[in-house]
Design an enzyme around this catalytic site. Structure first.
Site, PDB file in Angstrom:
ATOM      1  N   PRO A 132       4.666  -0.780  17.897  1.00 45.32           N
ATOM      2  CA  PRO A 132       3.944  -1.113  19.135  1.00 45.32           C
ATOM      3  C   PRO A 132       4.535  -0.507  20.409  1.00 45.32           C
ATOM      4  O   PRO A 132       5.013  -1.208  21.293  1.00 45.32           O
ATOM      5  CB  PRO A 132       4.014  -2.639  19.149  1.00 45.32           C
ATOM      6  CG  PRO A 132       5.313  -2.941  18.484  1.00 45.32           C
ATOM      7  CD  PRO A 132       5.469  -1.901  17.416  1.00 45.32           C
ATOM      8  N   CYS A 133       4.433   0.807  20.517  1.00 46.20           N
ATOM      9  CA  CYS A 133       4.923   1.457  21.731  1.00 46.20           C
ATOM     10  C   CYS A 133       4.082   1.054  22.945  1.00 46.20           C
ATOM     11  O   CYS A 133       4.525   1.203  24.082  1.00 46.20           O
ATOM     12  CB  CYS A 133       4.990   2.966  21.565  1.00 46.20           C
ATOM     13  SG  CYS A 133       3.444   3.739  21.103  1.00 46.20           S
TER      14      CYS A 133
END
Length: 164
Positions: A132-133
């Site tokens: 989850p950048c």
């Protein structure tokens, strides 16, 4: 991996079409924006259409239907440098609904002054959403940089309940 075959499938989502590449063991190798032809899924790889619906596809469906925890357990094995993999592992520890700054991630991976390097690792993230950048924001709380576009980043953060 039991064999070197890669499977390709596409998933329609509220943030657009996603392209998924899984291996013969069902491990997610890539997940990126399906309409983005500039990214290569893997250099000179041969793909077979997935014979059904992969676990990764089912998990994404559940995530977009509101099961925000489902992606944390999904098997993913992206290729990258040792530093990139450390950053990506750290990103997977950020829970849905939370955010962290680039400098916080740099500190967590033991390179306190490497916020820009963390940003570059985010930029090279081959498994969007699952790693989850989108949960990484500027130190001042601003939404900065996202390969899928800031509109998608905002949508994902709102979907997860982050306060924006």
């Amino acid at each position: 991996m039991s064999e070197h075959r890669l499977f390709l499938e596409y998933a329609s989502t509220p943030v657009g079409v996603l392209r998924l590449v899984t291996d013969a063991d069902g491990v997610l190798r890539r997940l990126d924006w399906g309409e983005d032809d500039r990214r290569q899924v893997a250099s000179r790889a041969k793909f077979a259409p997935h014979p059904g619906v992969s676990e990764a596809h089912r998990a994404l469906r559940a995530y977009f239907d509101g099961d925000l925890a489902v992606l944390a357990e999904l098997a993913a094995q992206p290729e990258g440098t040792e530093f990139q993999r450390r950053v990506w592992t750290t990103l997977r520890e950020i829970p849905a609904g939370a955010t962290a700054s680039y400098s916080e991630i740099a500190s967590q991976v033991g390179r306190k002054q490497a916020a820009r390097a963390v940003g570059m690792a985010n930029n090279r993230n081959p498994v969007a959403i699952v790693i989850p950048c989108h949960r990484v924001i500027g130190a001042n709380g601003a939404l900065v940089g996202y390969g899928g576009g800031l509109d998608r980043k905002l949508w994902l953060l709102r979907h997860e309940g982050a306060l924006f």
